[in-house]
Design an enzyme around this catalytic site. Structure first.
Site, PDB file in Angstrom:
ATOM      1  N   ASP A 203       4.672   2.062   7.227  1.00 25.90           N
ATOM      2  CA  ASP A 203       4.530   0.599   7.258  1.00 25.90           C
ATOM      3  C   ASP A 203       5.882  -0.075   7.055  1.00 25.90           C
ATOM      4  O   ASP A 203       6.063  -0.906   6.171  1.00 25.90           O
ATOM      5  CB  ASP A 203       3.519   0.156   6.195  1.00 25.90           C
ATOM      6  CG  ASP A 203       2.162   0.805   6.390  1.00 25.90           C
ATOM      7  OD1 ASP A 203       1.222   0.106   6.784  1.00 25.90           O
ATOM      8  OD2 ASP A 203       2.057   2.030   6.185  1.00 25.90           O
ATOM      9  N   ASP A 230       2.683   2.215  11.679  1.00 23.47           N
ATOM     10  CA  ASP A 230       3.034   0.804  11.513  1.00 23.47           C
ATOM     11  C   ASP A 230       4.550   0.657  11.505  1.00 23.47           C
ATOM     12  O   ASP A 230       5.192   0.573  10.456  1.00 23.47           O
ATOM     13  CB  ASP A 230       2.395   0.212  10.267  1.00 23.47           C
ATOM     14  CG  ASP A 230       0.908  -0.083  10.463  1.00 23.47           C
ATOM     15  OD1 ASP A 230       0.389   0.222  11.549  1.00 23.47           O
ATOM     16  OD2 ASP A 230       0.285  -0.611   9.537  1.00 23.47           O
ATOM     17  N   TYR A 233       5.560  -4.066  13.513  1.00 20.17           N
ATOM     18  CA  TYR A 233       4.740  -5.265  13.262  1.00 20.17           C
ATOM     19  C   TYR A 233       5.012  -6.354  14.298  1.00 20.17           C
ATOM     20  O   TYR A 233       4.958  -7.552  14.001  1.00 20.17           O
ATOM     21  CB  TYR A 233       4.945  -5.789  11.837  1.00 20.17           C
ATOM     22  CG  TYR A 233       4.344  -4.870  10.795  1.00 20.17           C
ATOM     23  CD1 TYR A 233       3.086  -5.107  10.272  1.00 20.17           C
ATOM     24  CD2 TYR A 233       5.031  -3.735  10.377  1.00 20.17           C
ATOM     25  CE1 TYR A 233       2.526  -4.251   9.336  1.00 20.17           C
ATOM     26  CE2 TYR A 233       4.486  -2.862   9.451  1.00 20.17           C
ATOM     27  CZ  TYR A 233       3.230  -3.124   8.932  1.00 20.17           C
ATOM     28  OH  TYR A 233       2.668  -2.279   8.012  1.00 20.17           O
ATOM     29  N   ASN A 286      -2.264   1.290  13.023  1.00 17.88           N
ATOM     30  CA  ASN A 286      -3.085   0.257  13.651  1.00 17.88           C
ATOM     31  C   ASN A 286      -2.243  -0.863  14.261  1.00 17.88           C
ATOM     32  O   ASN A 286      -2.664  -1.508  15.240  1.00 17.88           O
ATOM     33  CB  ASN A 286      -4.077  -0.336  12.641  1.00 17.88           C
ATOM     34  CG  ASN A 286      -3.401  -0.933  11.427  1.00 17.88           C
ATOM     35  OD1 ASN A 286      -2.722  -0.221  10.683  1.00 17.88           O
ATOM     36  ND2 ASN A 286      -3.562  -2.223  11.219  1.00 17.88           N
ATOM     37  N   HIS A 368      -2.151   7.903   9.640  1.00 20.37           N
ATOM     38  CA  HIS A 368      -1.857   6.578   9.094  1.00 20.37           C
ATOM     39  C   HIS A 368      -2.772   6.147   7.943  1.00 20.37           C
ATOM     40  O   HIS A 368      -2.294   5.951   6.831  1.00 20.37           O
ATOM     41  CB  HIS A 368      -1.862   5.544  10.219  1.00 20.37           C
ATOM     42  CG  HIS A 368      -1.450   4.182   9.775  1.00 20.37           C
ATOM     43  ND1 HIS A 368      -0.227   3.934   9.184  1.00 20.37           N
ATOM     44  CD2 HIS A 368      -2.102   2.980   9.806  1.00 20.37           C
ATOM     45  CE1 HIS A 368      -0.136   2.651   8.883  1.00 20.37           C
ATOM     46  NE2 HIS A 368      -1.254   2.049   9.248  1.00 20.37           N
ATOM     47  N   HIS A 378      -8.178  -1.779   2.605  1.00 12.90           N
ATOM     48  CA  HIS A 378      -8.548  -0.635   3.453  1.00 12.90           C
ATOM     49  C   HIS A 378      -9.336   0.450   2.702  1.00 12.90           C
ATOM     50  O   HIS A 378      -9.342   1.621   3.111  1.00 12.90           O
ATOM     51  CB  HIS A 378      -7.302  -0.006   4.103  1.00 12.90           C
ATOM     52  CG  HIS A 378      -6.424  -0.991   4.805  1.00 12.90           C
ATOM     53  ND1 HIS A 378      -6.863  -1.725   5.891  1.00 12.90           N
ATOM     54  CD2 HIS A 378      -5.131  -1.377   4.585  1.00 12.90           C
ATOM     55  CE1 HIS A 378      -5.884  -2.514   6.312  1.00 12.90           C
ATOM     56  NE2 HIS A 378      -4.832  -2.323   5.530  1.00 12.90           N
ATOM     57  N   HIS A 405      -0.503   2.736   5.653  1.00 11.69           N
ATOM     58  CA  HIS A 405      -1.574   1.758   5.826  1.00 11.69           C
ATOM     59  C   HIS A 405      -1.786   0.863   4.608  1.00 11.69           C
ATOM     60  O   HIS A 405      -1.820  -0.359   4.739  1.00 11.69           O
ATOM     61  CB  HIS A 405      -2.870   2.475   6.205  1.00 11.69           C
ATOM     62  CG  HIS A 405      -3.891   1.612   6.881  1.00 11.69           C
ATOM     63  ND1 HIS A 405      -3.563   0.694   7.841  1.00 11.69           N
ATOM     64  CD2 HIS A 405      -5.240   1.535   6.741  1.00 11.69           C
ATOM     65  CE1 HIS A 405      -4.655   0.098   8.277  1.00 11.69           C
ATOM     66  NE2 HIS A 405      -5.688   0.583   7.617  1.00 11.69           N
ATOM     67  N   VAL A 406      -1.981   1.445   3.445  1.00  9.31           N
ATOM     68  CA  VAL A 406      -2.088   0.664   2.214  1.00  9.31           C
ATOM     69  C   VAL A 406      -0.670   0.387   1.713  1.00  9.31           C
ATOM     70  O   VAL A 406       0.107   1.317   1.494  1.00  9.31           O
ATOM     71  CB  VAL A 406      -2.903   1.409   1.143  1.00  9.31           C
ATOM     72  CG1 VAL A 406      -2.925   0.624  -0.169  1.00  9.31           C
ATOM     73  CG2 VAL A 406      -4.319   1.658   1.639  1.00  9.31           C
ATOM     74  N   HIS A 407      -0.335  -0.877   1.513  1.00  6.61           N
ATOM     75  CA  HIS A 407       1.040  -1.266   1.234  1.00  6.61           C
ATOM     76  C   HIS A 407       1.360  -1.102  -0.251  1.00  6.61           C
ATOM     77  O   HIS A 407       1.607  -2.073  -0.986  1.00  6.61           O
ATOM     78  CB  HIS A 407       1.291  -2.696   1.694  1.00  6.61           C
ATOM     79  CG  HIS A 407       1.057  -2.886   3.148  1.00  6.61           C
ATOM     80  ND1 HIS A 407       0.861  -4.113   3.734  1.00  6.61           N
ATOM     81  CD2 HIS A 407       0.971  -1.976   4.169  1.00  6.61           C
ATOM     82  CE1 HIS A 407       0.676  -3.961   5.036  1.00  6.61           C
ATOM     83  NE2 HIS A 407       0.733  -2.668   5.323  1.00  6.61           N
TER      84      HIS A 407
END
Length: 548
Positions: A203, A230, A233, A286, A368, A378, A405-407
């Site tokens: 990410d 990711d 963006y 995603n 991801h 998520h 995915h999870v920030h």
């Protein structure tokens, strides 16, 4: 102590080893290992000052502006093939176009050539590859279309292991060649042969936080970079370049989810300093879906990077595998079919069955969205993928799983099917590379944060599988009442991780926070394999050790 029958040198060597061994063991002892676990869950309180720099670099920033002329190469990168003796070199020539009337460049008009060798002068080898142009099209009034520069991919083969090579890329016939760059090949696969450091990020985006992350990565001198989805963006922008801080808030009036594709070019220019000399291996997230005309998705992702798909027996850019010394990496696609009857699952069965753990003792997987995360963002979103694939990965003894995915950052205890298991993988979420959507800071075990189950599935990932737990501490509930016992450590901070495999059983994992000064560690643990305690086996496919 006497050393009868030994030479003077041998005696000296033995005495030295005797003196060093206690020091070596004390270093190992100072850092916890998975042998000491499972650990009691730890949550580091969120530092509110960390939200400040989740702002994208503007197009006027000198680090993202186009600095080449004509068809000179830019956005140069290196990626690995399936084994040490081959790499891919990628770059872009020509300028992108964005507007209402675009004319794609002719990819055959510029050659794809790499000159390379072990010496800077002369570069006595040459390889040729292929080129392409991709479009991002929106057949709706008011939306601008995009066409890329010419993207080149060239595979270099017949390389020596653990060797530095120099190269330059471009088209010599039109005097459009890059400067001279270098890369180092991976060591030969073997139980005592590993790259020194592997950087792991997710990410990433292109914010001022991103620039700090990449500066810290460069300072750690990795020999390989793993990017678990990711990337840019670009889909947080309208086609007119107007940005947004969330995935949906600027698109309510748009007939399609727009993107601003030049953000990919900005990212490629910024990252060139690192990835032109350190191989980068990417798997889709995603934010790479990027739907466009004709129901096409993932076009930028699949076009801009080179993947060892064919070399690893895959027919897709979404899943592939490769070796880096004594590590076998499996990159899986969460946004493509993954059930037992699907191509990805069948490929995974074959790939796992062909892994020779005497040559690549370590088995590392990455995709991801995490299966094990205790953050509200998520939560249990990828449950259908876990249900479909977890048993297969467990049966082959996967050691570590990396996700994004999870920030935020989270490291698990060894776990299988939500149960602490000394033979399960360690799951590590590193979705904290620096993107503009900011940190995930809420946990599902905090009052009022447990989501309604029907809201959890991702429409691109399949159906609904996240039912209430039937056994264990959370039986009858959708969320845990406290930090789950599978969650060993969690913290909401931007950062990156470094994996250092020491030998066939010990690997050091270190997570570095962006806000920390040099030498300070956010989280650190030795991940220890126990092949005698956790033998590899499969109930699904006949494999190389079945007849032993």
């Amino acid at each position: 102590m006497e050393f009868r029958g030994c030479s003077v040198f041998a005696a000296f060597l033995i005495r030295t080893l005797v003196l060093l061994l206690p020091t070596a063991f004390s270093v190992y002892a100072e850092i916890p290992s998975t042998l000491d676990g499972p650990f009691q869950p730890v949550t580091v309180p969120f530092d509110v000052s960390l939200r400040g720099n989740a702002v994208d670099l503007p197009a006027t920033d000198s680090r993202v502006r186009r600095r080449v002329k004509g068809f000179e190469p830019e956005q140069i990168s290196v990626s690995l093939s399936a084994s040490y003796d081959s790499v891919w070199i990628s770059w872009i020539t020509g300028a992108f176009q964005i507007g209402y009337n675009i004319t794609p460049l002719d990819p055959t008009s510029v050659a794809s050539v790499v000159r390379y060798g072990k010496l800077r002068f002369p570069l006595n080898h040459e390889a040729k590859g292929y080129s392409l142009v991709y479009n991002q099209l929106y057949p709706f009034e008011g939306l601008q279309n995009y066409t890329s520069g010419i993207i080149h991919h060239v595979r270099l083969a017949g390389l020596k292991p653990d060797t530095k090579y120099y190269y330059r890329c471009g088209d010599p016939s039109i005097e459009a060649l890059s400067g001279i760059y270098s890369f180092k090949t991976m060591p030969v696969s073997g139980p005592s042969s590993y790259p020194s450091r592997i950087a792991v990020m997710g990410d990433l985006g292109l914010t001022f936080n991103t620039t700090t992350t990449i500066s810290n990565v460069i300072r750690n001198k990795p020999e390989l970079v793993l990017l678990v989805g990711d990337v840019t963006y670009a889909n947080l922008y309208l086609t007119n370049g107007t940005g947004s801080d969330c995935y949906s808030c600027s698109f309510s009036e748009s007939p399609i989810h727009e993107t601003y594709q030049p953000r990919w070019d900005y990212w490629g220019r910024f990252m060139q300093y690192l990835v032109s000399k350190v191989p980068v291996m990417v798997v889709e997230g995603n934010h790479e879906i990027e739907p466009q005309a004709g129901n096409q998705t993932f076009v930028a992702y699949s076009s801009r990077f080179a993947f060892p798909s064919e070399e690893s027996g895959s027919s897709s850019t979404f899943y592939y595998s490769f070796n880096a010394g004594g590590i076998h990496f499996i990159m899986l696609g969460a946004y493509i079919a993954y059930n037992k009857s699907d191509d990805q699952y069948k490929w995974l069965e074959i790939d796992l069955a062909n892994v020779d753990r005497s040559r690549t003792p370590w088995l590392v997987a990455a995709w991801h969205p995490p299966w094990y995360s205790s953050y509200k963002a998520h939560y249990r979103e990828a449950e259908c993928m876990r249900v479909a694939m977890e048993e297969l990965l467990y049966s082959y003894g996967v050691d570590i799983v990396f996700n994004g995915h999870v920030h935020a950052y989270e490291r698990s205890n060894r776990v299988y099917n939500y149960t602490l298991d000394p033979c399960g993988p360690v799951y590590i979420t590193v979705g904290d590379g620096g993107n503009r959507e900011k940190m995930a800071i809420e946990h599902v075990d905090e009052p009022g944060n447990c989501p309604e189950p029907s809201t959890t599935p991702d429409p691109y990932m399949g159906g609904f599988c996240a039912i209430n737990f039937t056994t264990g501490p959370a039986a009858g509930k959708f969320c845990w009442d406290g930090q789950p016992d599978y969650s060993a450590f969690r913290e909401s901070s931007f950062g990156h991780g470094i994996l250092e495999v020491k030998n066939e059983t010990w690997a050091l994992w270190t997570w570095h926070r962006n806000q920390d000064s040099d030498g300070k560690i956010g989280d650190q643990i030795y991940i220890v394999r126990q092949p005698d305690k956790c033998p590899k086996q499969s109930t699904r496919t006949k494999c190389w050790f079945a007849d032993i």
